[in-house]
Design a protein around this motif. Structure first.
Motif, PDB file in Angstrom:
ATOM      1  N   UNK A 194       0.823  -1.215   0.000  1.00  0.00           N
ATOM      2  CA  UNK A 194       0.000   0.000   0.000  1.00  0.00           C
ATOM      3  C   UNK A 194       0.853   1.260   0.000  1.00  0.00           C
ATOM      4  N   UNK A 195       2.180   1.091   0.085  1.00  0.00           N
ATOM      5  CA  UNK A 195       3.107   2.224   0.029  1.00  0.00           C
ATOM      6  C   UNK A 195       4.168   1.916  -1.014  1.00  0.00           C
ATOM      7  N   UNK A 196       5.050   2.867  -1.229  1.00  0.00           N
ATOM      8  CA  UNK A 196       6.123   2.664  -2.195  1.00  0.00           C
ATOM      9  C   UNK A 196       7.311   1.906  -1.640  1.00  0.00           C
ATOM     10  N   UNK A 197       7.243   1.524  -0.376  1.00  0.00           N
ATOM     11  CA  UNK A 197       8.369   0.839   0.258  1.00  0.00           C
ATOM     12  C   UNK A 197       8.423  -0.635  -0.142  1.00  0.00           C
ATOM     13  N   UNK A 198       9.626  -1.106  -0.474  1.00  0.00           N
ATOM     14  CA  UNK A 198       9.839  -2.533  -0.695  1.00  0.00           C
ATOM     15  C   UNK A 198       9.919  -3.195   0.673  1.00  0.00           C
ATOM     16  N   UNK A 199       9.023  -4.110   0.954  1.00  0.00           N
ATOM     17  CA  UNK A 199       8.952  -4.733   2.275  1.00  0.00           C
ATOM     18  C   UNK A 199       9.907  -5.926   2.324  1.00  0.00           C
ATOM     19  N   UNK A 216      22.096  -6.149   8.642  1.00  0.00           N
ATOM     20  CA  UNK A 216      20.816  -5.567   9.032  1.00  0.00           C
ATOM     21  C   UNK A 216      20.906  -4.054   9.129  1.00  0.00           C
ATOM     22  N   UNK A 217      22.021  -3.553   9.632  1.00  0.00           N
ATOM     23  CA  UNK A 217      22.179  -2.101   9.706  1.00  0.00           C
ATOM     24  C   UNK A 217      22.171  -1.486   8.314  1.00  0.00           C
ATOM     25  N   UNK A 218      22.819  -2.116   7.360  1.00  0.00           N
ATOM     26  CA  UNK A 218      22.844  -1.588   5.995  1.00  0.00           C
ATOM     27  C   UNK A 218      21.464  -1.691   5.338  1.00  0.00           C
ATOM     28  N   UNK A 219      20.778  -2.811   5.540  1.00  0.00           N
ATOM     29  CA  UNK A 219      19.464  -2.973   4.932  1.00  0.00           C
ATOM     30  C   UNK A 219      18.469  -1.958   5.483  1.00  0.00           C
ATOM     31  N   UNK A 220      18.547  -1.710   6.790  1.00  0.00           N
ATOM     32  CA  UNK A 220      17.612  -0.770   7.414  1.00  0.00           C
ATOM     33  C   UNK A 220      17.808   0.653   6.909  1.00  0.00           C
ATOM     34  N   UNK A 221      18.985   0.944   6.382  1.00  0.00           N
ATOM     35  CA  UNK A 221      19.291   2.298   5.926  1.00  0.00           C
ATOM     36  C   UNK A 221      18.958   2.529   4.453  1.00  0.00           C
ATOM     37  N   UNK A 222      18.474   1.520   3.751  1.00  0.00           N
ATOM     38  CA  UNK A 222      18.199   1.664   2.312  1.00  0.00           C
ATOM     39  C   UNK A 222      16.952   2.515   2.105  1.00  0.00           C
ATOM     40  N   UNK A 223      17.089   3.541   1.287  1.00  0.00           N
ATOM     41  CA  UNK A 223      15.946   4.386   0.958  1.00  0.00           C
ATOM     42  C   UNK A 223      15.010   3.629   0.025  1.00  0.00           C
ATOM     43  N   UNK A 224      13.725   3.665   0.340  1.00  0.00           N
ATOM     44  CA  UNK A 224      12.749   2.964  -0.483  1.00  0.00           C
ATOM     45  C   UNK A 224      12.483   1.549  -0.040  1.00  0.00           C
ATOM     46  N   UNK A 327      19.078  -1.999  -5.330  1.00  0.00           N
ATOM     47  CA  UNK A 327      18.688  -2.022  -6.746  1.00  0.00           C
ATOM     48  C   UNK A 327      17.264  -2.540  -6.919  1.00  0.00           C
ATOM     49  N   UNK A 328      16.908  -3.576  -6.173  1.00  0.00           N
ATOM     50  CA  UNK A 328      15.562  -4.133  -6.279  1.00  0.00           C
ATOM     51  C   UNK A 328      14.513  -3.180  -5.716  1.00  0.00           C
ATOM     52  N   UNK A 329      14.895  -2.386  -4.728  1.00  0.00           N
ATOM     53  CA  UNK A 329      13.957  -1.400  -4.196  1.00  0.00           C
ATOM     54  C   UNK A 329      13.611  -0.354  -5.247  1.00  0.00           C
TER      55      UNK A 329
END
Length: 368
Positions: A194-199, A216-224, A327-329
């Protein structure tokens, strides 16, 4: 035919071998009828409580002192052997299933019932621990030499086993692990974004093999992208002491039905294993629920997933893995084909086939 099997792990322990034990041998209608044991929970080491059917669970043995190395390990094995004899000595068992080639239950079962034919199932952690611990390597070599047949879920597992001890090819049988048939025929309904975020979802142990803190720290910081984690509480909270996980949505340690529902509520499962994976049950279950998988192509996992999942490129570092998620986001439509391929791949691994083939090999051993 009645089978005797068990794990010397406390009831409620996480892990793929535990899930497979419940799927195959326990429940109201087990696929492989068996007397099954685990250990009583250790009150000094509280773990995640995973709801199970208490009326159809394993018999619990109260054997303290579990060790991995040295003389104390063999004292523990002696005590476990005595407990197994006392609990199951009057049974009409016809075959023993060893749930590892290492750890305490294997030598204890071999000592308690040396006259019964033995089928050994290799789960992966036994090979990893045997490579790192001399005592466990000795257990593995003895068990591999004694067992009538050794079952591996992938060819990669057979290859790794033979680096640890000589085993003739005709004593190794490849039987892929499987996922519950009903998950293939009636998976949970997918929940659209329902949002533009890749879950993004991480589900599993937070061990050193996953390089979890940095990843996990790097993944949590990904925009989108938004990151959820389903992991044992103690492991997640310990990790939070060394990494900033404030942006992570922690789901707790989920039982199977809730984990499958979580698969349906996300857009990508990350499987960043850096060492051998025995099979990758979580990844295949995710595929059955329509969740695309991004994985590190390590032995075992690469064999099971092949072209049905997105393999991470780069040097295998947390930075390279996170760049693939980034990239996938930005191009989530690329996951549509991966989702379709995942459905087809998961359909290759019904648990009913795993059980049938295990029963067939057991019958062969019993017949001599």
């Amino acid at each position: 035919m009645t089978t005797l099997t068990g794990l010397d792990l406390p009831i409620g322990s996480p892990g793929g071998s535990v899930e497979l034990l419940w799927d195959l041998y326990l429940g109201p209608e087990p696929l492989v009828p068996a007397d099954t044991f685990m250990l009583t929970a250790d009150p000094r080491k509280p773990g995640p409580v995973v709801p199970r059917d208490p009326g159809h669970g394993p018999q619990l043995l109260d054997v303290p002192g579990k060790q991995l190395s040295g003389p104390a390990f063999w004292t523990y094995v002696d005590d476990l052997t005595a407990a197994i004899r006392e609990r199951f000595g009057g049974g009409d068992h016809e075959v023993v299933h060893l749930q590892h080639l290492a750890f305490g239950a294997t030598p204890a079962l071999l000592r308690a019932f040396p006259e019964l034919p033995q089928l050994a199932l290799v789960h992966g952690t036994d090979l990893l621990f045997a490579a790192d611990h001399p005592t466990q390597r000795a257990v593995l070599r003895d068990a591999a030499a004694t067992a009538g047949r050794i079952v591996v879920p992938t060819g990669a597992m057979a290859d790794r086993l033979r680096t640890l001890t000589p085993v003739k090819p005709d004593r190794i049988t490849r039987i892929p692990w499987g996922i519950p048939d009903h998950l293939l025929t009636a998976p949970p309904k997918r929940v659209p974004r329902t949002t533009g975020q890749l879950r993004v979802l991480y589900a599993g142990r937070l061990t050193s093999e996953k390089a979890a803190a940095e990843l996990l720290a790097r993944l949590a910081a990904i925009e989108g992208a938004s990151l959820s984690v389903a992991a044992p509480p103690a492991e997640f909270h310990a990790l939070a002491q060394t990494a900033d996980l404030s942006a992570v949505r922690y789901l707790g340690w989920l039982d199977r039905p809730h984990l499958w529902q979580s698969f349906a509520e996300h857009d990508l499962l990350v499987v960043p294993s850096s060492r051998l994976e025995a099979f990758g049950l979580v990844a295949v279950e995710a595929q059955a629920c329509g969740l695309p998988v991004l994985y590190q192509p390590v032995p075992g996992l690469a064999e099971v997933l092949k072209g049905s999942a997105q393999a991470a490129d780069g040097d295998g570092s947390a930075r390279a893995f996170a760049s693939c998620v980034d990239r996938l986001a930005r191009t989530p439509e690329a996951l549509d084909e991966v989702r379709a391929a995942g459905y087809r791949n998961a359909a290759r691994f019904p648990l009913s086939r795993t059980a049938r083939e295990l029963r067939e090999v057991s019958d062969e051993l019993r017949a001599g």
